[in-house]
Motif scaffolding. Sequence first.
Motif, short mmCIF file in Angstrom:
data_model
loop_
_atom_site.label_atom_id
_atom_site.label_comp_id
_atom_site.label_asym_id
_atom_site.label_seq_id
_atom_site.Cartn_x
_atom_site.Cartn_y
_atom_site.Cartn_z
N PRO A 240 0.82 -1.22 0.00
CA PRO A 240 0.00 0.00 0.00
C PRO A 240 0.85 1.27 0.00
O PRO A 240 2.07 1.22 0.20
N LEU A 241 0.17 2.39 -0.21
CA LEU A 241 0.82 3.71 -0.18
C LEU A 241 1.95 3.81 -1.21
O LEU A 241 3.02 4.37 -0.95
N VAL A 242 1.70 3.27 -2.41
CA VAL A 242 2.74 3.29 -3.44
C VAL A 242 3.07 4.72 -3.86
O VAL A 242 4.25 5.09 -4.00
N LEU A 243 2.05 5.55 -4.07
CA LEU A 243 2.28 6.92 -4.52
C LEU A 243 3.06 7.75 -3.51
O LEU A 243 4.05 8.40 -3.88
N VAL A 266 11.89 3.39 4.87
CA VAL A 266 10.45 3.61 4.99
C VAL A 266 9.69 2.59 4.14
O VAL A 266 8.69 1.99 4.59
N ALA A 267 10.13 2.34 2.91
CA ALA A 267 9.45 1.38 2.04
C ALA A 267 9.50 -0.03 2.62
O ALA A 267 8.51 -0.77 2.59
N VAL A 268 10.64 -0.43 3.17
CA VAL A 268 10.76 -1.77 3.76
C VAL A 268 9.86 -1.90 4.98
O VAL A 268 9.21 -2.94 5.18
N LEU A 269 9.79 -0.86 5.80
CA LEU A 269 8.93 -0.93 6.99
C LEU A 269 7.46 -1.02 6.62
O LEU A 269 6.70 -1.78 7.24
N ILE A 282 11.84 -8.80 -0.26
CA ILE A 282 11.81 -8.57 -1.70
C ILE A 282 11.91 -7.09 -2.01
O ILE A 282 12.64 -6.68 -2.94
N VAL A 283 11.21 -6.26 -1.24
CA VAL A 283 11.31 -4.81 -1.42
C VAL A 283 12.74 -4.34 -1.18
O VAL A 283 13.27 -3.49 -1.92
#
Length: 375
Positions: A240-243, A266-269, A282-283
């Motif tokens: 979620p929250l890709v944008l 932040v993306a990994v969390l 994977i991220v």
Amino acid sequence: MPATLSSTKSAAALRRSARVSAELLVVLVMAAVALWLLGRMWSVVWPLIVALLLTTLTWPFTRFLRRHGWHPALAASTVTVLFLLAAAGTVALIAVPVSSQSGELADGVVDGIQKLREWAAGPPLNIGDEQIAGAFDTAIDRVQNSVGNVVSAVGTGVSTVFNGVVTAVLAVFLMFFFLKDGPRFLPWLTRQLPGRLATDIPVVATRGWETLGAFVRSQAFVGLLDAVFIGIGLWILGVPLVLPLAVLTFVSAFVPIVGALFAGLVAVLIALVSNGPRDALIVLAIIVAVQQLEGNVFQPMIQSRGLGLHAAVILLAVTLGGSLAGIVGSLLAVPIAALIAVVWNYLREQLSDPEPEQEPEQDDAPPSIGAPVPS
């Protein structure tokens, strides 16, 4: 017998140390006064900085139009209008949704840090130290505030980037005049300065402008590529929250080294909280692959020459800028350090001794002793 100190040489060394210390003190006082004046005039300096950064992005298109016969005022007006339309579209399509999701992004990061804390407290680490717990609490507060501030600044584009509507209007008008009359600035400045300053200041200004333009354009393009590739990876995994994460990645690209680590964390969390440990790994792999692709392929292709700054200098500059002026200081730290390096390199060129000219080599060796001398 041990040698004794010379009183004459010792006194001379002390006098020279005192003179150097006094001169250094004067330089530091002048620097402090300059920074104080800069702070007092920040309401004017900040729109000027924003206008210069925007001009570095829009100048290539303006230069293209001027080279194809467009009048300077017409070319500057066209580029300014196109920039305003692009900014309005960005606010409508990206900034508003990102701003509405900034709270969710901050909460997701806090939940991710909390999960890491629980994992560290269990086997096999079994970490239960109160200091580590306090460090996690501090990290939660800082990340929550930082993520909220960064995304809100990107979303609104007012409080941090333009510092209000007045700053935005001043920056756009200054950008228009820079695009229209920029090439005439250095000749005018040369006529106003006396003596050697008429040569030194324009040369330093030209080098600084080239360095600033190369940094801003390359970081913007590289940040866009990072945001697109990482955003596609997050979208495929269903994170979620890709944008907001893609926008955060783009903005963080302007803070070298530290920004990429922050956006990646932040993306990994967020992936850890929403999709679990497998997708989080994977991220992490996607981010590492994109960063390697950026550092080894994109950056050398886009940036013809680097800033000439060591990675340690960049880290120290970002840390100092963030501690002094927060997010704005982190964004401006590397360009300011690069401009200082430009001035320092020019001073070294002027203060260095010229290299001795090498004597031309003689093709014919001198005749040996006893050899007949031609008549």
